[in-house]
Motif scaffolding. Sequence first.
Motif, short mmCIF file in Angstrom:
data_model
loop_
_atom_site.label_atom_id
_atom_site.label_comp_id
_atom_site.label_asym_id
_atom_site.label_seq_id
_atom_site.Cartn_x
_atom_site.Cartn_y
_atom_site.Cartn_z
N GLU A 252 -15.35 -12.98 -25.12
CA GLU A 252 -14.14 -12.85 -26.48
C GLU A 252 -14.44 -10.87 -27.00
N CYS A 253 -13.82 -10.00 -27.31
CA CYS A 253 -13.95 -8.93 -27.51
C CYS A 253 -13.09 -8.65 -28.97
N GLN A 254 -13.81 -8.43 -30.21
CA GLN A 254 -13.04 -8.12 -31.49
C GLN A 254 -11.86 -8.88 -32.12
N GLY A 255 -12.36 -9.84 -31.60
CA GLY A 255 -11.51 -11.19 -32.14
C GLY A 255 -10.68 -11.60 -30.87
N LYS A 256 -10.70 -11.54 -29.91
CA LYS A 256 -9.85 -11.54 -29.03
C LYS A 256 -10.28 -12.68 -27.18
N PHE A 257 -9.29 -12.99 -26.81
CA PHE A 257 -9.95 -13.29 -26.12
C PHE A 257 -9.14 -13.22 -24.82
N LEU A 258 -9.73 -13.04 -23.44
CA LEU A 258 -9.67 -12.33 -22.01
C LEU A 258 -8.48 -13.59 -21.77
N LEU A 259 -7.44 -13.13 -21.93
CA LEU A 259 -6.41 -14.24 -20.36
C LEU A 259 -5.99 -13.65 -19.21
N VAL A 260 -6.04 -14.52 -18.08
CA VAL A 260 -4.97 -13.70 -17.14
C VAL A 260 -4.19 -14.60 -16.72
N ARG A 261 -3.45 -13.85 -15.79
CA ARG A 261 -2.03 -14.74 -15.25
C ARG A 261 -2.72 -14.87 -13.63
N ARG A 262 -1.89 -15.99 -13.72
CA ARG A 262 -2.25 -16.97 -12.24
C ARG A 262 -1.19 -15.87 -10.69
N PRO A 263 -1.53 -16.14 -9.70
CA PRO A 263 -0.86 -15.30 -9.12
C PRO A 263 0.38 -15.50 -8.35
#
Length: 367
Positions: A252-263
């Motif tokens: 979490e950073c500044q109320g947002k969460f990190l999402l990553v796209r799979r290959p």
Amino acid sequence: MGHSTAKLSLDDFPEPEQVVRLRAQLLEWYGRMGRDLPWRRTRDPYAIWISEIMLQQTQVKTVLPYYQRWLIALPTVTDLADADLETVLKLWEGLGYYTRARNLHKTAQAIVKEHGGVFPETARQLQVLPGIGRSTAGAIASSAFGRCEAILDANVRRVLGRLLAVDDPPARAEAKLWEISQRLVDPQAPHNFNQALMDLGATVCTARSPLCLLCPWQADCLGRRSGEPTRFPVRPARTVRSEIAGVSVLIECQGKFLLVRRPERGLLAGLWEFPFVESVGGGEPEETVRMAFGNRLESLERLGQVEHEFTHRHLTAQVLWARWAATLDELPDCIEHREHAWVAPEHWPEYAMPAYVRKICRLQCLQ
């Protein structure tokens, strides 16, 4: 062999009278017992194709709401071809086997580009398209265009394998079962005949507890006569399920969460997830995460654990929450070269995610 108790054998199958009788018995049964399904009320090849792909390795009751939503959102092959992949994957979310959705998108674009948006009518032409195998091609050609084409999905394979007690190893039985299916399909009613075969396998000639006394072919079925119908056809050896263990971390950073796209290829291709780190050597989840992300993670907390079954894999993910001690633009090496996004929880539903990630979302919402 014209009477109803004639015994079938592969050596002399089929005799003309026998084939006529089997067709008539099955179609009469289908007229009484066939399921009323939306894709059976249309001859639109696009709608039939969507249903056939959705039904691959997925039960009818699961497919029904997806099928209806899909046709509302993307009612024509041109609509599908023009849609972005994210929209397609989002509509598919929860059905699994996501390669099917990606192939639908590719095939729609091929039909528009190479066929002017008009569906090919023959099974041979259809098989050239991504994601359309021989059985699916036969189902589309027979249902949409009235072509006398055979099918051989899992249900049909089981019905025909029992009918003639086919006990060859799976690879050797395949050609035999295709031949039986092609000989039996009714040229006057290929759509109804093929749909009837699928219904017979789905509702009567089931994998573990066949209802032989309700079967229109019970008098001829060699599998039933053997006393062990479930022995036919011989099933492939079971694939050993592999274990995947790791840590999903909600950063979490500044109320947002990190999402990553799979290959773009492989398991869950193109879907979004929280950063996932496979466990090595059975270490603690916190240690696993710190090794991957360094010292820019603060306030690590355990949220729980989720498990999920894939076809040949079992996933166990420890779920951690952490605060990102850097800016949104600063990312660890393991993330910076992957497509990523910082997303507030209220926008998570807009991203196409696999089922195990949705479980994590629900877990986070309970905190």
